[in-house]
Write a protein that holds these residues in place. Structure first.
Motif, PDB file in Angstrom:
ATOM      1  N   THR A 112       0.805  -1.228   0.000  1.00 50.33           N
ATOM      2  CA  THR A 112       0.000   0.000   0.000  1.00 50.33           C
ATOM      3  C   THR A 112       0.835   1.273   0.000  1.00 50.33           C
ATOM      4  N   ALA A 113       2.130   1.174   0.300  1.00 51.29           N
ATOM      5  CA  ALA A 113       2.960   2.377   0.379  1.00 51.29           C
ATOM      6  C   ALA A 113       4.416   2.015   0.154  1.00 51.29           C
ATOM      7  N   THR A 114       5.227   3.055  -0.057  1.00 53.69           N
ATOM      8  CA  THR A 114       6.673   2.901  -0.214  1.00 53.69           C
ATOM      9  C   THR A 114       7.367   3.351   1.069  1.00 53.69           C
ATOM     10  N   LEU A 115       8.250   2.489   1.601  1.00 51.05           N
ATOM     11  CA  LEU A 115       8.913   2.759   2.868  1.00 51.05           C
ATOM     12  C   LEU A 115      10.382   3.076   2.623  1.00 51.05           C
ATOM     13  N   GLU A 116      10.836   4.185   3.212  1.00 48.13           N
ATOM     14  CA  GLU A 116      12.246   4.532   3.147  1.00 48.13           C
ATOM     15  C   GLU A 116      12.984   3.832   4.289  1.00 48.13           C
ATOM     16  N   ILE A 117      14.057   3.121   3.947  1.00 45.37           N
ATOM     17  CA  ILE A 117      14.818   2.401   4.961  1.00 45.37           C
ATOM     18  C   ILE A 117      16.302   2.492   4.631  1.00 45.37           C
ATOM     19  N   ALA A 118      17.115   2.776   5.659  1.00 45.24           N
ATOM     20  CA  ALA A 118      18.565   2.933   5.465  1.00 45.24           C
ATOM     21  C   ALA A 118      19.267   1.610   5.763  1.00 45.24           C
ATOM     22  N   PHE A 119      18.929   0.568   5.014  1.00 47.20           N
ATOM     23  CA  PHE A 119      19.494  -0.745   5.299  1.00 47.20           C
ATOM     24  C   PHE A 119      21.003  -0.778   5.068  1.00 47.20           C
ATOM     25  N   MET A 120      21.475  -0.207   3.989  1.00 48.74           N
ATOM     26  CA  MET A 120      22.914  -0.232   3.712  1.00 48.74           C
ATOM     27  C   MET A 120      23.692   0.571   4.743  1.00 48.74           C
ATOM     28  N   SER A 121      23.093   1.639   5.240  1.00 45.13           N
ATOM     29  CA  SER A 121      23.727   2.396   6.316  1.00 45.13           C
ATOM     30  C   SER A 121      23.807   1.556   7.590  1.00 45.13           C
ATOM     31  N   ASN A 122      22.735   0.820   7.891  1.00 45.90           N
ATOM     32  CA  ASN A 122      22.759  -0.086   9.042  1.00 45.90           C
ATOM     33  C   ASN A 122      23.815  -1.173   8.869  1.00 45.90           C
ATOM     34  N   LEU A 123      23.965  -1.665   7.649  1.00 44.38           N
ATOM     35  CA  LEU A 123      24.976  -2.689   7.363  1.00 44.38           C
ATOM     36  C   LEU A 123      26.373  -2.140   7.586  1.00 44.38           C
ATOM     37  N   TYR A 124      26.596  -0.902   7.149  1.00 48.92           N
ATOM     38  CA  TYR A 124      27.894  -0.257   7.397  1.00 48.92           C
ATOM     39  C   TYR A 124      28.122  -0.066   8.890  1.00 48.92           C
ATOM     40  N   ASN A 125      27.087   0.343   9.622  1.00 52.13           N
ATOM     41  CA  ASN A 125      27.225   0.516  11.066  1.00 52.13           C
ATOM     42  C   ASN A 125      27.624  -0.790  11.741  1.00 52.13           C
ATOM     43  N   SER A 126      27.005  -1.891  11.336  1.00 48.67           N
ATOM     44  CA  SER A 126      27.352  -3.192  11.910  1.00 48.67           C
ATOM     45  C   SER A 126      28.808  -3.534  11.647  1.00 48.67           C
ATOM     46  N   LEU A 127      29.244  -3.307  10.410  1.00 45.84           N
ATOM     47  CA  LEU A 127      30.623  -3.627  10.046  1.00 45.84           C
ATOM     48  C   LEU A 127      31.607  -2.760  10.822  1.00 45.84           C
ATOM     49  N   PHE A 128      31.321  -1.463  10.901  1.00 46.46           N
ATOM     50  CA  PHE A 128      32.228  -0.549  11.602  1.00 46.46           C
ATOM     51  C   PHE A 128      32.277  -0.860  13.097  1.00 46.46           C
ATOM     52  N   LEU A 129      31.120  -1.048  13.722  1.00 44.75           N
ATOM     53  CA  LEU A 129      31.083  -1.316  15.157  1.00 44.75           C
ATOM     54  C   LEU A 129      31.747  -2.643  15.498  1.00 44.75           C
TER      55      LEU A 129
END
Length: 285
Positions: A69-86
């Protein structure tokens, strides 16, 4: 005798095949789901035959999840980078602090050393919820709330005790006479540590680093409470897939495959160190 040996080899091969299929089948099925639409995934009965699509992966990389019903904005690649960096930074800090400490506990026996080591290990036993409230208040007072530095500090509760106790065991397996002989030749304590102890315990250090990376990567509760959306790892960012408008299982499956890829690749690369580390104590005379 030859027939018996061949029969045992066949049985062993069949048992290994069954075990591999049992543990790998869920990952294989999720891999197939990541190339399907919701309609294909939810059909009854399920079928491994379908027309593959890359829409799920394109949605994650672009950050736009197309719902029913709608388009959702999600920063998945940013979260993936955060996981890798942390995870990488936390394990690096944990190795820099934990390996020398493990060597000290293994070689320098002093009063209270076992109590101190067990106290550090007890941090691993404590449930995260026990320390979250005081940590939140403390971090707000000193300005570490919602920062990468604060999360890396907290992640030491996960990685540091693990590295300390695993690496300590490997250092204790190394015959001390080798180090004593090197020191008698005129070398100092730190030179002995760098040139003798570290290379011999290398497989154990690699194994400890790999396990610490996996535990840090999978952490959920610390980042959920102590970080905002722009600093949260993929384990927390994955909550955005579940919305009131519906659940896109294909995009969830694609997210799972992308999130396990770094740990899976690291495990494949470091498996030889794990084997060497497990056999380290088996050659002692």
């Amino acid at each position: 005798m030859q027939t018996t040996s061949t029969f045992e080899s066949v049985l062993r091969g069949m048992a290994i095949t069954v075990i591999i299929l049992f543990f790998m089948f869920p990952i294989f099925w999720i891999f197939l789901m990541s190339f399907q639409t919701n309609e294909t995934i939810l059909r009854v009965p399920p079928s491994p035959f379908f027309e593959p699509t890359l829409t799920n992966y394109r949605s994650l990389i672009s950050g736009r999840l197309e719902g029913s019903t709608a388009t959702l904005e999600i920063a998945f690649m940013s979260n993936l980078y955060n996981s890798l960096f942390l995870s990488v930074t936390s394990v690096t800090v944990g190795l820099l602090l934990g390996v020398p400490a493990a060597y000290a506990f293994a070689r320098l026996k002093f009063r209270g050393s076992e109590d101190i080591a067990f106290t550090l290990l007890s941090f691993r036993f404590a449930p995260p919820l026990l320390v979250l409230l005081p940590l939140t208040i403390y971090f707000q007072q000193i300005g570490l709330a919602d920062t990468y530095g604060g999360l890396i500090w907290v992640y030491q509760l996960i990685v540091l005790p693990l590295i300390l106790w695993i690496v300590r065991g490997y250092f204790e397996d190394i015959p001390a006479d080798i180090e004593y002989a090197y020191r008698i030749a005129g070398h100092g304590f730190w030179a002995t540590f760098r040139k003798i102890a570290l290379p011999l315990a290398g497989p154990g250090i690699a194994a400890a680093g790999l396990l610490a990376f996996i535990f840090a990567w999978n952490n959920f509760i610390f980042a959920l409470v102590l970080a905002s959306a722009d600093k949260q790892p993929v384990t927390v960012g994955a909550l955005a897939f579940i919305t009131a408008s519906g659940i896109n299982y294909g995009q969830i499956a694609a997210g799972i495959m992308l999130s396990i890829a770094p740990t899976f690749a690291l495990a494949l690369y470091a498996q030889r160190y794990l084997v060497e580390g497990l056999s380290l104590g088996a050659v002692k005379g």
